[in-house]
Design an enzyme around this catalytic site. Structure first.
Site, PDB file in Angstrom:
ATOM      1  N   ARG A  49      -8.176  -3.235  -6.662  1.00 21.02           N
ATOM      2  CA  ARG A  49      -8.526  -2.553  -7.908  1.00 21.02           C
ATOM      3  C   ARG A  49      -7.414  -1.590  -8.280  1.00 21.02           C
ATOM      4  NH1 ARG A  49     -11.257   1.057  -6.647  1.00 21.02           N
ATOM      5  NH2 ARG A  49     -12.063   1.601  -8.682  1.00 21.02           N
ATOM      6  N   THR A  95       0.821  -1.203   0.000  1.00 20.71           N
ATOM      7  CA  THR A  95       0.000   0.000   0.000  1.00 20.71           C
ATOM      8  C   THR A  95       0.854   1.252   0.000  1.00 20.71           C
ATOM      9  OG1 THR A  95      -1.739   1.203   1.162  1.00 20.71           O
ATOM     10  CG2 THR A  95      -0.190  -0.001   2.519  1.00 20.71           C
ATOM     11  N   ARG A  96       0.263   2.331  -0.467  1.00 23.08           N
ATOM     12  CA  ARG A  96       0.855   3.655  -0.270  1.00 23.08           C
ATOM     13  C   ARG A  96      -0.224   4.587   0.244  1.00 23.08           C
ATOM     14  NH1 ARG A  96      -0.278   5.879  -5.810  1.00 23.08           N
ATOM     15  NH2 ARG A  96      -0.865   4.031  -6.938  1.00 23.08           N
ATOM     16  N   HIS A 104      -8.063   2.449   5.409  1.00 23.02           N
ATOM     17  CA  HIS A 104      -9.458   2.768   5.677  1.00 23.02           C
ATOM     18  C   HIS A 104     -10.177   1.450   5.953  1.00 23.02           C
ATOM     19  CE1 HIS A 104      -8.608   6.864   4.641  1.00 23.02           C
ATOM     20  NE2 HIS A 104      -8.161   6.524   3.449  1.00 23.02           N
ATOM     21  N   HIS A 122      -9.835  -1.313   3.410  1.00 22.09           N
ATOM     22  CA  HIS A 122      -8.563  -2.069   3.382  1.00 22.09           C
ATOM     23  C   HIS A 122      -8.494  -3.038   4.554  1.00 22.09           C
ATOM     24  CE1 HIS A 122      -7.583   2.007   1.623  1.00 22.09           C
ATOM     25  NE2 HIS A 122      -7.504   1.190   0.593  1.00 22.09           N
TER      26      HIS A 122
END
Ligand code: ZN
Length: 397
Positions: A292, A198-199, A203, A206
């Site tokens: 996505r 992730t970057r 939330h 996730h």
């Protein structure tokens, strides 16, 4: 060859270690004084580190022309191993003119000596082809293409040794190398480990994805990327603080390991998803979450392109198991976080915010809806973003 710890072999079978230590390092430092210095870009500095620690196994250096061409055209190295992104050392024409094949060079980050390399090959980059095939666009509005077009036109191929890690590194305590994470997973008894790249802050959507994955494996390796990103991405220190906040309160500590991935973002979407998956295999992970538009930017890639690309490889070629996730969100009717695969309701019932909306709310000092983001996370993000906002111009008295 060192025994490989872990339940999945590194890509290509051997965990590469090109970081010199002790007397070998001392000797190399001494020899490097007479080598011609070559400046590395931010991306090349992080690539050098990734190569040296084995995150890009089986790469032992920057790619020669045969691999460069083969990777661009076929997503395989010249020896047939699956590989999706060129990993190259670009130099400008002036630097290139002063170098010859067989020469030893000192890899510099400003005044800091990072490593050494023997120039095996010096060859011309084919930027337009690389952009078209790797980034699927030649538009310079794409940040990865813009960087590619900005960098030097000659590529140096050859094996490297790292002599120093970048010293102003962020989060040294989280910078676990692949050999370390493999031992950490083993010592926790994790045979199946899912990696989450992730970057972004975590939330609720996730969290749902990570915990859904965690239901079928032993451990979660939360592995945010902290290398160079676009300037409008949320700063790494704010993100890391938000991860600590949510892990502390909502995740079982014996099931999660947080580490940082010191890679530069390339924004190559599908090709980068493969690259990220292979790197996490080298860290010892058996599963990899692909959401996505993984590693995408703007509207350059289709929503599911980064998932579909895995089907372009033969079974077993990538090795790590991808786990594909769809749109996830809180649904008021379901009264739960769900996905477009599991919820029959419509958009009006879903709590969804765009990245821009999130940023604007936080800048205004508004907490994000609890269904969207845990309050502990909102608070950290708000403080981080507000403290980094450029100060308003000083009012004249
Ligand atoms: Zn629903």
């Amino acid at each position: 060859m060192a025994r490989i710890v872990g339940s999945i072999p590194p890509h290509g079978g051997q965990l590469i270690n090109r970081a010199l230590r002790g007397e070998l390092r001392e000797a190399a430092l001494e020899r490097a004084r007479s080598f011609r210095p070559v400046q590395l870009s931010r991306m090349a500095v992080s690539d050098l580190e990734l190569i040296a620690v084995g995150a890009l196994s089986p790469l032992t250096g920057f790619m020669n022309k045969a691999d460069y061409d083969s990777v661009i055209d076929t997503m395989h190295m010249a020896n047939g191993l699956a590989w999706s992104m060129p990993v190259t050392l670009p130099v400008d024409d002036e630097t290139a003119a002063g170098l010859h094949e067989g020469q030893e060079i000192a890899l510099m980050d400003g005044d800091d000596l990072m490593g050494i390399m023997t120039v095996e090959e010096k060859y011309a980059a084919d930027k337009e082809r690389e952009a078209r095939e790797v980034f699927r666009t030649t538009e310079e509005a794409h940040p990865g293409v813009a960087r590619l077009y900005r960098q030097g036109s000659t590529l140096l191929g050859g094996e490297v040794f790292m002599l120093n890690t970048p010293h102003e590194v962020e989060f040294p305590e989280l910078r676990h190398e692949p050999a370390q994470t493999r031992r950490m997973f083993a010592s926790r008894g994790w045979r199946r480990v899912v990696a989450f790249q992730t970057r972004n802050p975590i939330h609720r959507a996730h969290e749902y994805i990570q915990k859904t994955a965690l239901e079928i494996v032993d451990g979660l390796f939360l592995h945010p990327l902290v290398g160079e990103t676009k300037s409008d991405d949320i700063p790494a220190d704010v993100r890391i603080a938000s991860y600590h906040a949510i892990l502390r309160d909502y995740y079982p500590p014996d099931r999660v390991l947080l580490g940082v991935f010191p890679a530069a973002m390339r924004y190559a979407g599908p090709r980068e998803a493969i690259f990220h998956a292979i790197a996490r295999k080298n860290y010892g992970c058996t599963h990899f979450i692909v959401g996505r538009d993984h590693a995408g930017v703007g509207k350059y890639y289709g929503t599911y392109d980064a998932q579909l690309i895995f089907d372009e490889f033969e079974p077993g070629e990538i090795g790590i198991q991808p786990l594909f996730f769809d749109y996830t969100f809180y649904c008021k009717k379901c009264n739960a976080v769900v996905s477009s695969k599991t919820c029959p309701h419509s958009k009006e019932d879903w709590v969804m915010l765009s990245g821009t909306q999130v940023r604007e709310m936080l800048e205004r000092g508004e907490m994000l809806p609890e269904e969207f983001t845990r309050p502990e996370v909102s608070k950290v993000l708000m403080e981080g973003i507000r403290s980094k906002k450029p100060a308003p111009p000083e009012s004249t008295p």
